[in-house]
Each structure stands twice: as C-alpha cells, then as structure tokens.
Design a protein around this motif. Structure first.
Motif, mmCIF file in Angstrom:
data_model
loop_
_atom_site.group_PDB
_atom_site.id
_atom_site.type_symbol
_atom_site.label_atom_id
_atom_site.label_comp_id
_atom_site.label_asym_id
_atom_site.label_seq_id
_atom_site.Cartn_x
_atom_site.Cartn_y
_atom_site.Cartn_z
ATOM 1 N N GLY A 187 -87.794 -57.930 125.675
ATOM 2 C CA GLY A 187 -87.558 -56.665 126.356
ATOM 3 C C GLY A 187 -88.466 -56.485 127.553
ATOM 4 O O GLY A 187 -88.658 -57.385 128.364
ATOM 5 N N TYR A 188 -89.076 -55.300 127.623
ATOM 6 C CA TYR A 188 -89.869 -54.945 128.796
ATOM 7 C C TYR A 188 -91.126 -55.808 128.906
ATOM 8 O O TYR A 188 -91.490 -56.256 129.987
ATOM 9 C CB TYR A 188 -90.255 -53.472 128.696
ATOM 10 C CG TYR A 188 -90.408 -52.790 130.032
ATOM 11 C CD1 TYR A 188 -89.333 -52.158 130.649
ATOM 12 C CD2 TYR A 188 -91.632 -52.791 130.676
ATOM 13 C CE1 TYR A 188 -89.473 -51.537 131.866
ATOM 14 C CE2 TYR A 188 -91.784 -52.174 131.900
ATOM 15 C CZ TYR A 188 -90.704 -51.552 132.492
ATOM 16 O OH TYR A 188 -90.851 -50.950 133.706
ATOM 17 N N PHE A 189 -91.781 -56.028 127.791
ATOM 18 C CA PHE A 189 -93.011 -56.822 127.779
ATOM 19 C C PHE A 189 -92.747 -58.210 127.205
ATOM 20 O O PHE A 189 -92.051 -58.355 126.206
ATOM 21 C CB PHE A 189 -94.087 -56.131 126.934
ATOM 22 C CG PHE A 189 -94.487 -54.771 127.443
ATOM 23 C CD1 PHE A 189 -95.308 -54.641 128.554
ATOM 24 C CD2 PHE A 189 -94.040 -53.632 126.804
ATOM 25 C CE1 PHE A 189 -95.677 -53.394 129.023
ATOM 26 C CE2 PHE A 189 -94.404 -52.374 127.262
ATOM 27 C CZ PHE A 189 -95.225 -52.256 128.378
ATOM 28 N N SER A 190 -93.327 -59.224 127.828
ATOM 29 C CA SER A 190 -93.240 -60.579 127.274
ATOM 30 C C SER A 190 -94.321 -60.799 126.223
ATOM 31 O O SER A 190 -94.224 -61.702 125.399
ATOM 32 C CB SER A 190 -93.377 -61.614 128.392
ATOM 33 O OG SER A 190 -94.611 -61.472 129.060
ATOM 34 N N GLU A 191 -95.354 -59.971 126.266
ATOM 35 C CA GLU A 191 -96.418 -60.018 125.261
ATOM 36 C C GLU A 191 -96.935 -58.596 125.065
ATOM 37 O O GLU A 191 -97.108 -57.851 126.026
ATOM 38 C CB GLU A 191 -97.552 -60.933 125.713
ATOM 39 C CG GLU A 191 -98.687 -61.045 124.713
ATOM 40 C CD GLU A 191 -99.828 -61.918 125.226
ATOM 41 O OE1 GLU A 191 -100.905 -61.896 124.598
ATOM 42 O OE2 GLU A 191 -99.640 -62.591 126.254
ATOM 43 N N TYR A 192 -97.167 -58.218 123.811
ATOM 44 C CA TYR A 192 -97.637 -56.865 123.518
ATOM 45 C C TYR A 192 -98.474 -56.876 122.248
ATOM 46 O O TYR A 192 -97.983 -57.242 121.179
ATOM 47 C CB TYR A 192 -96.443 -55.916 123.347
ATOM 48 C CG TYR A 192 -96.825 -54.453 123.196
ATOM 49 C CD1 TYR A 192 -97.059 -53.661 124.306
ATOM 50 C CD2 TYR A 192 -96.941 -53.873 121.936
ATOM 51 C CE1 TYR A 192 -97.406 -52.325 124.176
ATOM 52 C CE2 TYR A 192 -97.288 -52.547 121.793
ATOM 53 C CZ TYR A 192 -97.516 -51.770 122.921
ATOM 54 O OH TYR A 192 -97.858 -50.452 122.790
ATOM 55 N N VAL A 193 -99.740 -56.497 122.372
ATOM 56 C CA VAL A 193 -100.654 -56.454 121.240
ATOM 57 C C VAL A 193 -101.450 -55.165 121.312
ATOM 58 O O VAL A 193 -101.974 -54.817 122.380
ATOM 59 C CB VAL A 193 -101.626 -57.654 121.256
ATOM 60 C CG1 VAL A 193 -102.608 -57.551 120.091
ATOM 61 C CG2 VAL A 193 -100.862 -58.966 121.196
ATOM 62 N N MET A 194 -101.526 -54.443 120.198
ATOM 63 C CA MET A 194 -102.341 -53.230 120.176
ATOM 64 C C MET A 194 -102.872 -52.967 118.771
ATOM 65 O O MET A 194 -102.233 -53.317 117.779
ATOM 66 C CB MET A 194 -101.565 -52.020 120.691
ATOM 67 C CG MET A 194 -100.418 -51.515 119.813
ATOM 68 S SD MET A 194 -100.901 -50.408 118.440
ATOM 69 C CE MET A 194 -101.658 -49.062 119.313
ATOM 70 N N ASP A 195 -104.046 -52.358 118.708
ATOM 71 C CA ASP A 195 -104.629 -51.828 117.482
ATOM 72 C C ASP A 195 -105.178 -50.461 117.826
ATOM 73 O O ASP A 195 -105.985 -50.327 118.762
ATOM 74 C CB ASP A 195 -105.756 -52.722 116.956
ATOM 75 C CG ASP A 195 -105.229 -53.961 116.240
ATOM 76 O OD1 ASP A 195 -104.207 -53.827 115.537
ATOM 77 O OD2 ASP A 195 -105.827 -55.037 116.404
ATOM 78 N N GLY A 196 -104.759 -49.457 117.075
ATOM 79 C CA GLY A 196 -105.168 -48.105 117.368
ATOM 80 C C GLY A 196 -106.494 -47.726 116.753
ATOM 81 O O GLY A 196 -107.316 -48.580 116.407
ATOM 82 N N VAL A 197 -106.688 -46.417 116.600
ATOM 83 C CA VAL A 197 -107.938 -45.894 116.058
ATOM 84 C C VAL A 197 -108.185 -46.440 114.660
ATOM 85 O O VAL A 197 -109.267 -46.909 114.334
ATOM 86 C CB VAL A 197 -107.902 -44.350 116.043
ATOM 87 C CG1 VAL A 197 -109.131 -43.786 115.364
ATOM 88 C CG2 VAL A 197 -107.787 -43.816 117.471
ATOM 89 N N ASP A 198 -107.163 -46.375 113.803
ATOM 90 C CA ASP A 198 -107.224 -46.957 112.462
ATOM 91 C C ASP A 198 -105.794 -47.130 111.966
ATOM 92 O O ASP A 198 -104.837 -46.818 112.678
ATOM 93 C CB ASP A 198 -108.058 -46.083 111.508
ATOM 94 C CG ASP A 198 -107.590 -44.638 111.475
ATOM 95 O OD1 ASP A 198 -106.355 -44.401 111.384
ATOM 96 O OD2 ASP A 198 -108.435 -43.731 111.555
ATOM 97 N N LYS A 199 -105.628 -47.642 110.750
ATOM 98 C CA LYS A 199 -104.285 -47.911 110.233
ATOM 99 C C LYS A 199 -103.464 -46.637 110.078
ATOM 100 O O LYS A 199 -102.252 -46.643 110.267
ATOM 101 C CB LYS A 199 -104.380 -48.640 108.888
ATOM 102 C CG LYS A 199 -104.915 -50.061 109.002
ATOM 103 C CD LYS A 199 -104.921 -50.752 107.659
ATOM 104 C CE LYS A 199 -105.419 -52.184 107.790
ATOM 105 N NZ LYS A 199 -105.431 -52.893 106.482
#
Length: 280
Positions: free
Chosen positions: A68-80
């Motif tokens: 889709g829009y991103f070829s790579e996408y990685v994120m970790d937020g504040v906590d689970k």
C-alpha cells in the motif's frame, strides 16, 4: 517508543506533500497520530471546541512489507495497552522537508523517530535532481523537532470517528464552492448549510440587513443512517442543516489542490458538518 516508515512510490510522496501543504494553510501546527494500522495527520486544535481536519493513511501491518502506501512500516507505542504515538510538529517544517519531492525524482522517502538533544522526526531521501542535468544526489536528511504528547493530552485530539450522521450528499465541484464561499465569507462570519433528501443544497448567510442564499439542485443525497428502531413511528428525517464558520470553510476549499477530487458531505443536524474527499 519506535517509528519508522518508508515510501517508495513517487505519487504517494507528492500526495503526502499536497496534504501537508493544505493543512499548513489552515493551521501552523500538526498532530501526527501513529497507530499500528494507520497514520492520522490532523491540525492541532481542541476537536470538541473547534474545526477539525484530518487525513488517514492506511499503514498495513507493522513490521511487514506493504503493497500500500508504505513499503515499510514499524511502530511501537507507549505500551501494549496504549499502542499509539502523538507527535506535535510545526507544519511549515514538514512542508519544507518534503518540498524536494515536488520537482525531483526521489528513490525513497523515510521517516524515523529519533532522539538527539530532543525528540525529532527524521525525514530522509535520495534521488536525482532534474534541475542539475540528472545528477545523483547524496542521501539528504531533515531533522524536524517534535513534541511527544503525553497520554493525559490524547483526549484533546480524539476525532469524531463514531459520529452518526443524518444525511450524506455528493457536493458540487470544488471550483464552484470555492468561488461561492469566497464571496459569502465577506458578508457574514457564518454560513448555514441546508441539505435535503430531494438533492437540494442551500448555502445561506444572514446579516441584520440582508439574507443571501445560493441553491444547488439535482445532487445525490441519502440518509446516513436508517430511522431509529425505537422511534419507528416518527416521521423519517428528510433534511438537515448546520451552521459553520464561513472563513474556515472557505479556507478549506481554497486550500484543496487536487483537481480530480469530489467532495462528500455528511451532516448531523444542528451539530456537525463533515467533508470527505472522493477520488474518481
């Protein structure tokens, strides 16, 4: 917290630049809400008390290659439990960082949340300059200072995703509305928008001296929700109206620079006017 995203499609790069440019004309600050499945860009304002404008970008699944829009996408937020990140950024800084893609071929556009003296959103790209005899450019990077909003402030940026509207209507052309609202904002600070199931749309401004109304007919309009089952004996709603700030609405249509766009309006009677783009 962690965030990294890569765009390799040049069309998507320019779309993102257009979106950020539009937002920068309406408000000087942006909020970027990073979630596992999407990125939401919105103007910085208290949603409950004022105009809100946002754009959702489907991110796909984090950690996986996306078509889709991103070829790579990685994120970790504040906590689970609260897997999100809210970043506040100056809109002009984002426009400046992305403006290179307007007239140059770029191989990739990478975003990464980094920590230097303060939190920054690194915008990295490389490509070919069309203005310098197709010379290959080295990797370029802009570090944009950002403020990470604490969880105690997240409620200030919550958007009306769950609002149940009364009517939805396909609006006239952006060009037509742009010219009309440009004139009406000089007459009155507010404009009342009326829509009916018969496909009629009216934009009305009033002062102590004069009332000016403009009408459109033959537009596509439908109920946004069925009549309440608990109130089945009530007469079904056939029209809805909402009063909005004339200058803010005019600014929105003046800022829209997608020529192949149609606008769909959702109206909650006496409460909320929502506009969505539709591409054909």
């Amino acid at each position: 917290m962690k965030f990294r995203a890569v765009i390799t499609d040049s069309v998507h790069m320019r779309e993102l630049l257009n979106v950020v440019t539009i937002f920068s004309r309406i408000n000087k600050n942006l909020i970027i809400n990073i979630q596992p499945a999407k990125v939401v860009i919105q103007i910085e304002t208290e949603v409950e008390a004022s105009q809100c404008l946002w754009c959702e970008i489907d991110a796909g699944e984090p950690g996986r290659s996306s078509q889709g829009y991103f070829s790579e996408y990685v994120m970790d937020g504040v906590d689970k439990e609260h897997n999100q990140i809210y970043l506040a950024v100056v809109a002009a800084h984002m426009v400046r960082a992305l403006s290179y893609v307007r007239n140059n071929a770029v191989d990739y556009l990478k975003f990464k949340l980094v920590k230097q003296d303060r939190a920054c959103l690194a915008v990295e790209f490389s490509g070919t300059s069309h203005n310098d005899s197709d010379i290959m450019c080295p990797k370029l990077q802009h570090d944009i200072p950002v403020t990470i909003a604490p969880r105690s402030e997240w409620r200030n940026f919550e958007l009306p995703f769950d609002t149940v509207y009364d009517l939805t209507m396909l609006l006239p052309t952006v060009k037509s509305l742009r010219g009309l609202l440009d004139k009406k904002k000089n007459i009155s600070p507010s404009v009342t928008i009326y829509a009916t199931l018969a496909g009629e749309l009216s934009l009305v401004v009033e002062t102590d001296i004069v009332t000016v109304a403009s009408h459109y007919r033959g537009l596509q309009c439908n109920r946004a929700r069925p009549p309440d089952e608990e109130d089945s004996e009530a007469e079904p709603l056939t029209e809805a109206a909402c009063k909005v700030d004339a200058k803010k609405l005019s600014t929105l249509f003046e800022s829209v620079n997608f020529c192949d766009m149609k606008m769909i309006a959702n109206i909650k009677n006496d409460h909320l006017f929502n506009v969505n783009p539709s591409f054909f």
